[in-house]
Design a protein around this motif. Sequence first.
Motif, short mmCIF file in Angstrom:
data_model
loop_
_atom_site.label_atom_id
_atom_site.label_comp_id
_atom_site.label_asym_id
_atom_site.label_seq_id
_atom_site.Cartn_x
_atom_site.Cartn_y
_atom_site.Cartn_z
N HIS A 30 0.82 -1.21 0.00
CA HIS A 30 0.00 0.00 0.00
C HIS A 30 0.85 1.26 0.00
O HIS A 30 0.43 2.32 0.47
CB HIS A 30 -0.92 0.00 1.22
CG HIS A 30 -1.65 -1.29 1.42
ND1 HIS A 30 -2.65 -1.73 0.57
CD2 HIS A 30 -1.52 -2.27 2.37
CE1 HIS A 30 -3.10 -2.91 0.99
NE2 HIS A 30 -2.43 -3.25 2.07
N ARG A 31 2.06 1.17 -0.54
CA ARG A 31 2.99 2.29 -0.47
C ARG A 31 2.46 3.55 -1.16
O ARG A 31 2.85 4.66 -0.81
CB ARG A 31 4.34 1.90 -1.07
CG ARG A 31 4.30 1.32 -2.47
CD ARG A 31 5.67 0.80 -2.87
NE ARG A 31 5.65 0.03 -4.11
CZ ARG A 31 5.38 -1.27 -4.16
NH1 ARG A 31 5.11 -1.94 -3.06
NH2 ARG A 31 5.39 -1.92 -5.31
N GLY A 32 1.57 3.37 -2.13
CA GLY A 32 1.01 4.53 -2.83
C GLY A 32 0.10 5.36 -1.97
O GLY A 32 -0.28 6.48 -2.36
N GLU A 33 -0.28 4.85 -0.81
CA GLU A 33 -1.19 5.58 0.07
C GLU A 33 -0.49 6.10 1.32
O GLU A 33 -1.14 6.40 2.32
CB GLU A 33 -2.37 4.66 0.45
CG GLU A 33 -3.17 4.23 -0.77
CD GLU A 33 -4.39 3.40 -0.40
OE1 GLU A 33 -5.16 3.83 0.48
OE2 GLU A 33 -4.56 2.31 -0.99
N LEU A 34 0.84 6.20 1.26
CA LEU A 34 1.60 6.72 2.39
C LEU A 34 1.92 8.19 2.17
O LEU A 34 2.26 8.61 1.06
CB LEU A 34 2.91 5.94 2.54
CG LEU A 34 2.80 4.44 2.84
CD1 LEU A 34 4.19 3.82 2.91
CD2 LEU A 34 2.05 4.20 4.14
N GLU A 35 1.82 8.95 3.23
CA GLU A 35 2.25 10.36 3.22
C GLU A 35 3.45 10.48 4.14
O GLU A 35 3.38 10.13 5.32
CB GLU A 35 1.12 11.27 3.73
CG GLU A 35 1.54 12.72 3.85
CD GLU A 35 0.53 13.58 4.59
OE1 GLU A 35 0.76 14.81 4.66
OE2 GLU A 35 -0.47 13.03 5.09
N ILE A 36 4.56 10.97 3.59
CA ILE A 36 5.78 11.12 4.38
C ILE A 36 6.06 12.60 4.62
O ILE A 36 6.09 13.39 3.67
CB ILE A 36 6.98 10.45 3.69
CG1 ILE A 36 6.72 8.95 3.53
CG2 ILE A 36 8.26 10.69 4.48
CD1 ILE A 36 7.80 8.19 2.81
#
Length: 245
Positions: A30-36
């Motif tokens: 689900h890396r596309g839905e991470l906010e850093i």
Amino acid sequence: MKIEIWSDYVCPFCYIGKRRLEQAIGLFPHRGELEIVYRSFELDPNAKPYTSGTIYDSLAAKFGVSAGEAKAMTANIAEQAKALGLDYRFDTMKPTGTFDAHRLAFFAAGSGKAEELTERLLKAYFTDSEHIGDRDTLVRLAAETGLNAEEARRFLESEEGGAEVRSDEREAGALGVRGVPFFVINRKYAISGAQPTELFLDTLYKAWNEEHPLIFVDGADGEGAGELCEDGSCVIPPRDSGRPS
């Protein structure tokens, strides 16, 4: 899902921790839905922009050891970095304060370039032996990441970004951060230090599963609830199903 990272550009474990987190993110479906979000933290808020001497002199003064002992301390760190494809050149690093670099990061974030500038600043310090406390250097690095050089210079020559840096640092204190890197996921899970990739990945899954729990939907008439090994699925009957144990 939000990941906040408190770090400093002259912290060797911050670059290592960043790479290990990136490895975990690369394995996370689900890396596309991470906010850093990168947060500011100065290891030495009193450090001057221009510091004479070597990194070994700085470490010796900080830890009360000889320059030779300080050099030995960095050998293991360099090996850890090398395992991640990072080239740490301690012999030519230029010790400096990072207040302006952190200010510039807020300028970069306004253009969606926080990640690019963070990576460039870390490489500039640890590998390229750049003086990241020098404003001319910072302007050039900003331009290399796609930012407008003249706008970056005007920003650095103003006092903009300073309040944001101090706000991040106060928040770090309120959270109990005493060292970096420090990672906070969804304001619930905290990871201190450059921990193994597996720990980052496990924590990402834990936070994700809590945010996206599975909801089991039964059939409208309840038929098939006690069936075994049908339609490609084997289930254990409920304890109160009446079936013999």
